[in-house]
Design an enzyme around this catalytic site. Sequence first.
Site, PDB file in Angstrom:
ATOM      1  N   HIS A   1     -16.199   1.436  -3.699  1.00  0.00           N
ATOM      2  CA  HIS A   1     -14.771   1.380  -3.401  1.00  0.00           C
ATOM      3  C   HIS A   1     -14.400   0.123  -2.617  1.00  0.00           C
ATOM      4  O   HIS A   1     -13.232  -0.219  -2.516  1.00  0.00           O
ATOM      5  CB  HIS A   1     -14.360   2.635  -2.623  1.00  0.00           C
ATOM      6  CG  HIS A   1     -12.892   2.889  -2.624  1.00  0.00           C
ATOM      7  ND1 HIS A   1     -12.167   3.120  -3.780  1.00  0.00           N
ATOM      8  CD2 HIS A   1     -11.988   2.950  -1.610  1.00  0.00           C
ATOM      9  CE1 HIS A   1     -10.897   3.323  -3.473  1.00  0.00           C
ATOM     10  NE2 HIS A   1     -10.760   3.214  -2.168  1.00  0.00           N
TER      11      HIS A   1
ATOM     12  N   TYR B   1       0.842  -1.207   0.000  1.00  0.00           N
ATOM     13  CA  TYR B   1       0.000   0.000   0.000  1.00  0.00           C
ATOM     14  C   TYR B   1       0.871   1.249   0.000  1.00  0.00           C
ATOM     15  O   TYR B   1       0.918   1.982  -0.963  1.00  0.00           O
ATOM     16  CB  TYR B   1      -0.959  -0.014   1.186  1.00  0.00           C
ATOM     17  CG  TYR B   1      -1.974   1.113   1.129  1.00  0.00           C
ATOM     18  CD1 TYR B   1      -3.080   1.013   0.291  1.00  0.00           C
ATOM     19  CD2 TYR B   1      -1.817   2.271   1.879  1.00  0.00           C
ATOM     20  CE1 TYR B   1      -4.015   2.037   0.211  1.00  0.00           C
ATOM     21  CE2 TYR B   1      -2.745   3.304   1.807  1.00  0.00           C
ATOM     22  CZ  TYR B   1      -3.836   3.194   0.978  1.00  0.00           C
ATOM     23  OH  TYR B   1      -4.748   4.218   0.896  1.00  0.00           O
TER      24      TYR B   1
ATOM     25  N   SER C   1      -6.591   0.886  -4.457  1.00  0.00           N
ATOM     26  CA  SER C   1      -6.681   2.336  -4.234  1.00  0.00           C
ATOM     27  C   SER C   1      -5.286   2.953  -4.398  1.00  0.00           C
ATOM     28  O   SER C   1      -4.721   2.897  -5.484  1.00  0.00           O
ATOM     29  CB  SER C   1      -7.285   2.607  -2.852  1.00  0.00           C
ATOM     30  OG  SER C   1      -7.725   3.932  -2.737  1.00  0.00           O
TER      31      SER C   1
ATOM     32  N   ASP D   1     -18.066   3.436  -7.566  1.00  0.00           N
ATOM     33  CA  ASP D   1     -16.922   3.899  -6.782  1.00  0.00           C
ATOM     34  C   ASP D   1     -16.841   5.413  -6.934  1.00  0.00           C
ATOM     35  O   ASP D   1     -16.322   5.927  -7.922  1.00  0.00           O
ATOM     36  CB  ASP D   1     -15.623   3.252  -7.265  1.00  0.00           C
ATOM     37  CG  ASP D   1     -14.451   3.548  -6.332  1.00  0.00           C
ATOM     38  OD1 ASP D   1     -14.595   4.455  -5.490  1.00  0.00           O
ATOM     39  OD2 ASP D   1     -13.421   2.877  -6.434  1.00  0.00           O
TER      40      ASP D   1
END
Length: 719
Positions: free
Chosen positions: A685, A477, A558, A646
């Site tokens: 999302h 991430y 994301s 989203d």
Amino acid sequence: QILNMANKWSYPVVRRDETAVDERFGVKVADPYQWLEDPDSEETTAFVKAQNSLSEPYISKSPVRNKFHERLTELYNYPKYSVPYKCGERYFYHMNTGLQNQSVVYVQSSLEAEAEVFLDPNLLSEDGTTALTIESFSEDGEYLAYGLSERGSDWNTVQVMKVATKENLPEKLKWIKFASPEWTHDGKGFFYQRYPEPSTKSAGTETTKVLNQKVYYHLLGTEQAEDVLCYEMPDHPDWLSSCTVTDDGRYLLLFIVKGAEPRNKLYYFDLSTLDGGKIQGILPMKKLIDNFDSEWNYVSNDQSVFTLMTDKDAPRKKLVRVDINKPEEWTDLVPEHDKDVLEWATPINHDKLVLCYVKDVKSALSVHQLGDGSLVTSLPLEVGSVGGCSGRRKDSLFFYSFFSFLTPGIIFYCDFTRTELKPQVFREIKVKGFDASLFEAEQVFYTSKDGTKIPMFIIHKKGVTLDGSHPTILYGYGGFNISIKPSFSATRIVFMQHLGGVVANANLRGGGEYGDSWHKEGMLEKKQNVFDDFHSAAEYLIEKKYTSQEKLIIQGGSNGGLLVCACANQRPDLYGCLISHVGVLDMLKFHKFTIGHAWCVEYGDPDEEEEHFQFIYKYSPLHNIPKCVSSGAQYPAVLLLTADHDDRVVPLHSFKFISQLQHYLSGSEAQRNPLMIRIETKAGHGAGKPTTKMIDEQADIYSFISSSVGLEWKPTEVL
């Protein structure tokens, strides 16, 4: 369509508008798929259909898909519980029996009493796409303000229920996102934040900027149109706020941020000074902190003396105390730890504090005196993560959940009325047929490009031979000060057991694993550090012979989707397969859509600062796709995942990226790996996604991986 057995793909023809060119700081940037930014156009609808018509047959024909779907359904069918939490005289908890689309809220008159269903979101939609996203009980526990989200959107509609009768009051509050109601202690109403009604015809698919959040007070039994405006920021329409009413009910606290970075102003209002106790207009907030230099979070207060958690002069955070009537006098209550990061602190049993630290990406709990901050004891924990917790200052029972890569969940409780604070097991979650002793998890520290040591967890079956043959998922991430800690995943258990897989979680810079300094080393102009950390993780896994380039699968969502796509652009030779969930991929325009402007504090503003434009342009995934891959190599197999609802990372990011990728690489003789996108409908999302959609999506992902990397299903008698 497959043209021949050589795996040459016939991709949809996506119109390119060569006249669409933006200019920033003298640099002309082509944007040929700009038209895909309109989610409601017929052409975009046709694009979605054409792309799904390519990916769906490839995925569905995988010999692995049905087996994976069946096994995951079987393994995921175990009861999942939240910690119990006390509101008024009742206890509540969330529970999913296993395969319910949404978890159900239960209520008990005591911990020993029989539980009954209190609120079941599964009854609110036939397909399970209505999710319970907000819960806020009044101080006496007699009313619940709860928010519902439709089809995965960030938008919430808040309703109010009378707890004793489970009856809804008539009012419905709309256009709420990124906020939760805060009740006044008289139970007459609550504060909340809302936005103006969007102008687009379909809330949840809009792409316009979300601006002008305001604070309102809602009085029970009245319409939303009658709500009282209490605070607004007309000079700063992009700023966000959240509210807290203090434990004693006396103060309203207002936390203001100018983006996704948690550096905030802190204002307050003394509710006891209201004329007749009525809220009738703009509240004259007093400013305790009026800059964005540090993060400030409320912990507790005794009258005007506040205990706060902050990273001011303490990148790993500390607890401080201040009398708001003497704002120039601050004292440290619990100083910054020399290595561990303070994640949260909560008061319990009137005079105690429970602190949770992140210690080398593992949770650690300790109990302190609220009066002077002194350590009382540490609570024992295995290697893993503390999840939810419950217990307020007036409560004597403290509950917390624990999980790890191989622990589905244990809920503990501490009785603070006892002399010895010894955690007891309240509930242990079991997964039928899962044997943790067959697997192992280890933490390693590898060296990144600039010499920085980066932690990484590696999970696999016991006794695996390190010969470079194992398909390995590398997950990362690296952003927004978010720590990626150990968690249990039934999906990855199936991958390890039946596809011979290895899982690696790299704790990259940009996250919060080692505090604010770790975060800053992976944001703005230092974003390349995150990509370098990820490349180095991949090289470590190959060097130590966990896997090979051909069988290395990179995955992120994301901001993590940005990560894996940027890394594939930079080192297509290093990776065999790429899975990007709802990625932020057009880094020159991310700030122009919905809540994207809040991310400028993390990424920079490519419109306002030339320096920002220059370093963003160098890594933006959409703008750095290699037009060909050198030395006869090919780009990794790609599966992008996005959803029509989203409204956080809008799907246009993935639409434009896959179009550009297919355009550049479809003509390459070497490019045999598929370049595909899976576009979900009635989803967002990720939050609130129903179980059926989650299982379908995971089965599709691992079917794509299996077909693209060449994996075979391995049956087993016992898990």
